[in-house]
Structures are given as C-alpha cells and as structure tokens.
Motif scaffolding. Structure first.
Motif, PDB file in Angstrom:
ATOM      1  N   ILE A 104       0.839  -1.202   0.000  1.00  0.00           N
ATOM      2  CA  ILE A 104       0.000   0.000   0.000  1.00  0.00           C
ATOM      3  C   ILE A 104       0.876   1.256   0.000  1.00  0.00           C
ATOM      4  CG2 ILE A 104      -1.517   1.288   1.596  1.00  0.00           C
ATOM      5  CD1 ILE A 104      -2.964  -1.374   2.039  1.00  0.00           C
ATOM      6  N   VAL A 105       2.120   1.101   0.414  1.00  0.00           N
ATOM      7  CA  VAL A 105       3.057   2.238   0.448  1.00  0.00           C
ATOM      8  C   VAL A 105       4.162   1.998  -0.574  1.00  0.00           C
ATOM      9  CG1 VAL A 105       4.510   3.643   1.948  1.00  0.00           C
ATOM     10  CG2 VAL A 105       2.625   2.353   2.919  1.00  0.00           C
ATOM     11  N   GLU A 106       4.512   3.051  -1.306  1.00  0.00           N
ATOM     12  CA  GLU A 106       5.585   2.946  -2.303  1.00  0.00           C
ATOM     13  C   GLU A 106       6.487   4.178  -2.174  1.00  0.00           C
ATOM     14  OE1 GLU A 106       6.051   0.574  -4.816  1.00  0.00           O
ATOM     15  OE2 GLU A 106       4.102  -0.418  -5.037  1.00  0.00           O
ATOM     16  N   GLN A 107       7.632   4.110  -2.837  1.00  0.00           N
ATOM     17  CA  GLN A 107       8.487   5.291  -2.927  1.00  0.00           C
ATOM     18  C   GLN A 107       7.703   6.390  -3.640  1.00  0.00           C
ATOM     19  OE1 GLN A 107      11.500   5.355  -1.650  1.00  0.00           O
ATOM     20  NE2 GLN A 107      12.039   3.180  -1.453  1.00  0.00           N
ATOM     21  N   THR A 108       7.758   7.592  -3.135  1.00  0.00           N
ATOM     22  CA  THR A 108       6.997   8.703  -3.716  1.00  0.00           C
ATOM     23  C   THR A 108       7.284   8.888  -5.208  1.00  0.00           C
ATOM     24  OG1 THR A 108       7.018   9.772  -1.575  1.00  0.00           O
ATOM     25  CG2 THR A 108       6.529  11.177  -3.474  1.00  0.00           C
ATOM     26  N   ASP A 109       8.555   8.723  -5.578  1.00  0.00           N
ATOM     27  CA  ASP A 109       8.973   8.892  -6.972  1.00  0.00           C
ATOM     28  C   ASP A 109       8.179   8.051  -7.957  1.00  0.00           C
ATOM     29  OD1 ASP A 109      10.761  10.805  -6.930  1.00  0.00           O
ATOM     30  OD2 ASP A 109      12.563   9.544  -7.133  1.00  0.00           O
ATOM     31  N   LEU A 110       7.795   6.865  -7.528  1.00  0.00           N
ATOM     32  CA  LEU A 110       7.055   5.976  -8.428  1.00  0.00           C
ATOM     33  C   LEU A 110       5.823   6.690  -8.979  1.00  0.00           C
ATOM     34  CD1 LEU A 110       6.437   3.135  -9.650  1.00  0.00           C
ATOM     35  CD2 LEU A 110       5.089   2.704  -7.601  1.00  0.00           C
ATOM     36  N   PHE A 111       5.094   7.352  -8.081  1.00  0.00           N
ATOM     37  CA  PHE A 111       3.844   7.986  -8.510  1.00  0.00           C
ATOM     38  C   PHE A 111       4.102   9.289  -9.267  1.00  0.00           C
ATOM     39  CE2 PHE A 111       2.680   5.520  -4.643  1.00  0.00           C
ATOM     40  CZ  PHE A 111       1.987   4.530  -5.308  1.00  0.00           C
ATOM     41  N   ILE A 112       5.105  10.031  -8.822  1.00  0.00           N
ATOM     42  CA  ILE A 112       5.406  11.286  -9.517  1.00  0.00           C
ATOM     43  C   ILE A 112       5.767  10.982 -10.962  1.00  0.00           C
ATOM     44  CG2 ILE A 112       6.934  13.297  -9.606  1.00  0.00           C
ATOM     45  CD1 ILE A 112       7.168  13.177  -6.615  1.00  0.00           C
ATOM     46  N   ARG A 113       6.623   9.967 -11.141  1.00  0.00           N
ATOM     47  CA  ARG A 113       7.110   9.682 -12.484  1.00  0.00           C
ATOM     48  C   ARG A 113       6.048   9.055 -13.377  1.00  0.00           C
ATOM     49  NH1 ARG A 113      12.629   7.040 -10.998  1.00  0.00           N
ATOM     50  NH2 ARG A 113      11.772   5.431 -12.332  1.00  0.00           N
ATOM     51  N   SER A 114       5.162   8.259 -12.825  1.00  0.00           N
ATOM     52  CA  SER A 114       4.183   7.592 -13.684  1.00  0.00           C
ATOM     53  C   SER A 114       2.919   8.427 -13.880  1.00  0.00           C
ATOM     54  CB  SER A 114       3.832   6.219 -13.116  1.00  0.00           C
ATOM     55  OG  SER A 114       3.366   6.358 -11.782  1.00  0.00           O
ATOM     56  N   ILE A 115       2.367   8.932 -12.809  1.00  0.00           N
ATOM     57  CA  ILE A 115       1.104   9.667 -12.915  1.00  0.00           C
ATOM     58  C   ILE A 115       1.334  11.033 -13.563  1.00  0.00           C
ATOM     59  CG2 ILE A 115      -0.794  10.689 -11.584  1.00  0.00           C
ATOM     60  CD1 ILE A 115      -0.280   8.420  -9.511  1.00  0.00           C
ATOM     61  N   GLY A 116       2.488  11.619 -13.282  1.00  0.00           N
ATOM     62  CA  GLY A 116       2.819  12.918 -13.887  1.00  0.00           C
ATOM     63  C   GLY A 116       2.818  14.018 -12.846  1.00  0.00           C
ATOM     64  N   GLU A 117       3.812  14.887 -12.941  1.00  0.00           N
ATOM     65  CA  GLU A 117       4.008  15.918 -11.939  1.00  0.00           C
ATOM     66  C   GLU A 117       2.845  16.903 -11.886  1.00  0.00           C
ATOM     67  OE1 GLU A 117       8.272  17.396 -10.315  1.00  0.00           O
ATOM     68  OE2 GLU A 117       8.007  16.390 -12.217  1.00  0.00           O
ATOM     69  N   VAL A 118       2.337  17.259 -13.084  1.00  0.00           N
ATOM     70  CA  VAL A 118       1.287  18.282 -13.134  1.00  0.00           C
ATOM     71  C   VAL A 118      -0.083  17.622 -13.280  1.00  0.00           C
ATOM     72  CG1 VAL A 118       0.647  20.495 -14.148  1.00  0.00           C
ATOM     73  CG2 VAL A 118       3.006  19.708 -14.274  1.00  0.00           C
ATOM     74  N   THR A 119      -0.474  16.879 -12.254  1.00  0.00           N
ATOM     75  CA  THR A 119      -1.793  16.251 -12.245  1.00  0.00           C
ATOM     76  C   THR A 119      -2.404  16.535 -10.882  1.00  0.00           C
ATOM     77  OG1 THR A 119      -0.785  14.226 -11.388  1.00  0.00           O
ATOM     78  CG2 THR A 119      -1.092  14.352 -13.769  1.00  0.00           C
ATOM     79  N   ASP A 120      -3.738  16.444 -10.808  1.00  0.00           N
ATOM     80  CA  ASP A 120      -4.406  16.655  -9.520  1.00  0.00           C
ATOM     81  C   ASP A 120      -3.822  15.743  -8.453  1.00  0.00           C
ATOM     82  OD1 ASP A 120      -6.058  18.646 -10.263  1.00  0.00           O
ATOM     83  OD2 ASP A 120      -7.837  17.397 -10.573  1.00  0.00           O
ATOM     84  N   ILE A 121      -3.644  14.476  -8.823  1.00  0.00           N
ATOM     85  CA  ILE A 121      -3.197  13.495  -7.827  1.00  0.00           C
ATOM     86  C   ILE A 121      -1.848  13.915  -7.246  1.00  0.00           C
ATOM     87  CG2 ILE A 121      -2.447  11.105  -7.454  1.00  0.00           C
ATOM     88  CD1 ILE A 121      -4.511  10.185  -9.437  1.00  0.00           C
ATOM     89  N   VAL A 122      -0.872  14.140  -8.112  1.00  0.00           N
ATOM     90  CA  VAL A 122       0.477  14.418  -7.606  1.00  0.00           C
ATOM     91  C   VAL A 122       0.566  15.815  -6.988  1.00  0.00           C
ATOM     92  CG1 VAL A 122       2.894  14.719  -8.280  1.00  0.00           C
ATOM     93  CG2 VAL A 122       1.602  12.733  -9.090  1.00  0.00           C
ATOM     94  N   GLU A 123      -0.143  16.776  -7.580  1.00  0.00           N
ATOM     95  CA  GLU A 123      -0.041  18.140  -7.055  1.00  0.00           C
ATOM     96  C   GLU A 123      -0.689  18.307  -5.689  1.00  0.00           C
ATOM     97  OE1 GLU A 123       0.391  21.306 -10.655  1.00  0.00           O
ATOM     98  OE2 GLU A 123      -1.616  20.593 -10.208  1.00  0.00           O
ATOM     99  N   LYS A 124      -1.839  17.648  -5.491  1.00  0.00           N
ATOM    100  CA  LYS A 124      -2.521  17.968  -4.235  1.00  0.00           C
ATOM    101  C   LYS A 124      -3.234  16.820  -3.533  1.00  0.00           C
ATOM    102  CE  LYS A 124      -6.078  20.010  -7.150  1.00  0.00           C
ATOM    103  NZ  LYS A 124      -6.503  21.204  -7.804  1.00  0.00           N
ATOM    104  N   GLU A 125      -3.153  15.591  -4.050  1.00  0.00           N
ATOM    105  CA  GLU A 125      -3.970  14.553  -3.422  1.00  0.00           C
ATOM    106  C   GLU A 125      -3.182  13.452  -2.737  1.00  0.00           C
ATOM    107  OE1 GLU A 125      -6.574  13.192  -6.537  1.00  0.00           O
ATOM    108  OE2 GLU A 125      -7.644  15.100  -6.665  1.00  0.00           O
TER     109      GLU A 125
END
Ligand code: ATP
Ligand code: MG
Length: 424
Positions: free
Chosen positions: A45-66
C-alpha cells in the motif's frame, strides 16, 4: 487509547451491516475476473513517492494535491500511500521480470488514498478493483476490457451506465495538440482560473480536465485532439468501435475525455451514470503503451481500467439490488453435566462439517433464556440438547421461523430435514 479518538475524515469503517454487501461484490468480482483469465497481484500500500510522480505525472491533480506523502523518519525515505494501482503493477511486473514470460493479465483490489474533499462518492480512503493487460497492443484487448465491464454490470444488477470512449493519439499527436492548445489558451489567458494559469506552460492538456464550471465554455471551444490525431491511432480507434458495434455495445464518443493521469495514450474510456450526482464516473481506464518502458522496463503496450467500489455499491443500491447476510442455520442450546456439554460441542462441529452455519450458545443460562438468544440470533432452527437427548444420542430440533412441532432425531438425520443452502 485516549477517549474520543475518531476515524480520520474521509476514511470509513465498513460495519457488519454493510460489509456483507462488500463481500458479495468481491466474490462476484473474483469469479468474473477469473472468467477472463485475470490473475491477482498484491502490491504494498506504500511505495516510494517517486514511483507515482514519475508515472502519474508531476502536473496532475493526484500528484499536485492529493497524495499522502510522508517521510519515514527511520531512514528519511519519502513514501506515499498509493493513490492508484497501475504504477505499482507496472513496477512489480518490471521488478520481477513478469513480462519476459509473455503478456500478463493482472488484477488488483484494495484501498487507495487521495487527499480530496470528502463528500458522497469521494473519500480519502476508497477502494478500487482494477485490471491491467500488460503486453497487449489491442484494439481487441481494449474492446474485451469493455465487454468484461458489461458482464460485470449485468452480474451486479446495474443498469443505466453509459460508456464514453475517446482516443488520445500517440505522443507526437499529443505534442502537436499541446502546442495548439497552448496558443489557444494564451489567447484566452484572461479567462483562465488560477489552476489553469499554473498549468498553461507545464501541462495545458490538464486544463481540459478542469472541473471549474466557469472554465467550461472556454474548454468547450478549445482545439480538439481528434483534429491532430495520427493515422494509426485513428484506425486503432475505428477498430475498437467496430468490435464494440459487433458486440452490440452502445457507446458515446466524448472527445473531451481527458484522464487525470499522464500515462494514457490512444484508447480512453469511462463508465458514467447520472444516478450518483457529481461523482458519476464508476469505472475508468485506457491504454498506456509507454508507461512500462518509461519506468525502465521493456517496451510493453498495455491497457487497463479501475473501478471505484464505493460508487459501484451505491449504484447497485440505487438500482434496487438488495443483499443481506444469510441468517445462521442452527443455534444450539444445551444444558447438563460435562458429558452433555461435550456432546453439544461435538454436535456443533459435526453440523459445521455438514456445511451448516451453527452458533453454539456461549455463557450458559436456563433453557428459556438460551431460547430467547436463539430466537433473536435469526437462526432458522434451534437445536436443543439436554440429558434426555444425550442419553438417547439424539438432538431435538425446533423450527424457529415456522409453526412446526419440534422433533427429536439422530444427529445424522438433521441434514435431511434442513435444506442445505448455498453461500449466496
Ligand atoms: P474523479 O474524476 O471522480 O476524481 P478520477 O478520474 O480521479 O475520478 P480515477 O483515477 O480514474 O478517478 O480512478 C478510477 C475510479 O476510482 C473512478 O472512476 C472512481 O470511481 C474511483 N475514485 C477515484 N477517486 C475516488 C475517491 N476519492 N473516492 C471514491 N472513489 C474514487
Ligand atoms: Mg480525481
């Protein structure tokens, strides 16, 4: 625990009254996934933060604020509670070389975490069931994912879901589109809200995903990606549509469909309803041909979707689906010396072996008070065991829901008079 500690806002307890409904859904979903050859993958359920930044994208709702991101103070790692499942699946597939064995049909189920404003259908811990078909170029698999969904809606008794599909093209057509969008939004700079201004030069495509009502007019008139689409993506999209028509599946083309994650290309789709108010998308997915390679794996075309379990269950209820946990079959009341007690325990285990749900009374008390408990337990039958029954090696069975006389009989005969029931 300090008194008055409550659950975290937007993170819900699922109480027994409701959890059976979840179990019913999970059971149905598991059988449905197996029917299409999908196998379960369970990632942390927990991953390195980078995984999500790099895949989901830096400028997305999820990465920016969720995202729930925190430092693990024991080693200073930046960790994040998973906001979605695709990135973890791709990571695990790469890490364990799953793709060298050929294409993979994977599914996951479990909680996801996003720091959003809690409201009906939108929570901070919510649940998804998602599938990922890794190594499939489509469009047949794109279509099969949709066909699969149709079957699940039927199994769950859900009607009134509308399918919206679109295509996002390939990287080049998106780059072209991006520059046209940029020019357009620059011309209308004065009408952009704060979020959109910020995204103008980083990710203008994201502006199209704005939920701000004041932005809808300018979004409506923006250049359409479809006009910049490459020919392969166009024929991929046409093949998908042809298969859907052949399978008799209705769909709307919504060229404004922008998914909230950067990794999508070509096919995207959503299942939407207007029965759930503003939170009307119950399932969403699409193709992400570049993700695995971008994350360091070998080039792997892929397609998947995720559904929101809370929204699906609400919709099932809206559609009148009623699921109640079956009552126990038998409540055993007993009284007597050690031998009688031992006999009662043995009877309970024997009947469980036979497939019945059995409650063995706990805590002693008179027959009368035990019978009251049996009655309120919802059980269909009470099984009475006292000295007489023990001596005769029998049990007395008393129907609690029908006006039928009680009878005494051998334990082995109990199954004959109680119909076995299926779990669901
Ligand atoms: P939305 O536009 O409603 O914010 P999304 O595009 O962010 O959805 P996805 O990332 O595509 O959602 O997730 C797939 C599905 O998961 C959604 O269609 C929805 O059913 C469900 N979902 C997403 N976020 C939440 C949430 N915060 N609470 C409950 N369900 C959610
Ligand atoms: Mg969202």
């Amino acid at each position: 625990m300090a008194s008055g500690v409550k659950a975290i806002r937007g993170m819900n307890d699922i109480l027994p009254e409701e959890s059976y409904f979840w179990e019913y859904f999970e059971q149905t979903a598991r059988q449905w996934l197996a029917a299409y050859g999908y196998r379960n993958i369970r990632t942390p359920i927990v991953e390195q933060t980078d995984l999500f930044i790099r895949s989901i994208g830096e400028v997305t709702d999820i990465v920016e604020k969720e995202m729930y991101t925190f430092i693990d103070h024991l080693n200073n790692d930046s960790l994040t509670l998973r906001p979605e499942g695709t990135a973890s699946c791709a990571r695990a597939a790469i890490e364990h070389n799953l793709l060298y064995a050929g294409p993979q049909k994977l599914y996951y189920a479990g909680p996801m975490f996003r720091h959003e404003r809690p409201q009906k259908g939108r929570y901070r811990q919510f649940h998804q069931v998602g599938v990922e078909a890794l190594g499939y170029a489509g469009p047949d698999i794109d279509a099969e994912l949709i066909v699969m969904c149709v079957r699940l809606w039927k199994l769950l008794g859900i009607s009134n879901l509308r399918l919206e599909i679109s295509t996002l093209g390939n990287t080049e057509s998106r780059t072209l589109h991006r520059s046209r969008l940029l020019k357009y939004f620059e011309r209308h700079r004065d009408k952009l809200d704060e979020d959109s201004l910020r995204r103008l030069y980083t990710n203008p495509l994201r502006i199209l995903d704005s939920k701000n009502p004041g932005m809808q007019q300018i979004i409506e008139n923006a250049p359409r990606l479809i006009d910049d689409l490459d020919s392969e993506s166009w024929s991929h999209f046409e093949s998908l549509q042809r298969i859907l028509r052949e399978r008799g599946i209705n769909y709307d083309i919504n060229l404004r469909l922008v998914r909230g994650l950067d990794y999508y290309n070509r096919t995207v789709f959503e299942w939407v309803t207007d029965k759930l108010g503003a939170q009307g998308t119950v399932c969403a997915g699409g193709r992400y041909d570049g993700l695995v390679e971008q994350m360091g794996g070998k080039s792997t075309p892929a397609c998947g979707f995720a559904m929101g379990v809370e929204r699906l269950l609400s919709l099932m209820q809206e559609c009148g689906k009623k699921i109640h946990q079956p009552d126990p079959d038998i409540y055993i009341v007993y009284q007597g010396d050690e031998q009688v007690v031992d006999y009662a325990w043995k009877c309970a285990e024997f009947l469980r072996d036979e497939g019945f749900d059995v409650i063995l009374h706990c805590g002693g008390g008179s027959f009368k008070s035990q019978m009251k408990k049996a009655d309120s337990s919802g059980a269909v039958y009470a099984l009475i065991i006292g000295n007489d029954e023990f001596r005769a090696q029998e049990v007395t069975i008393k129907p609690l829901r029908e006006l039928i006389e009680q009878v005494s009989l051998k334990l082995s005969k109990v199954a004959e008079i109680i119909n076995k029931k299926d779990l669901y």
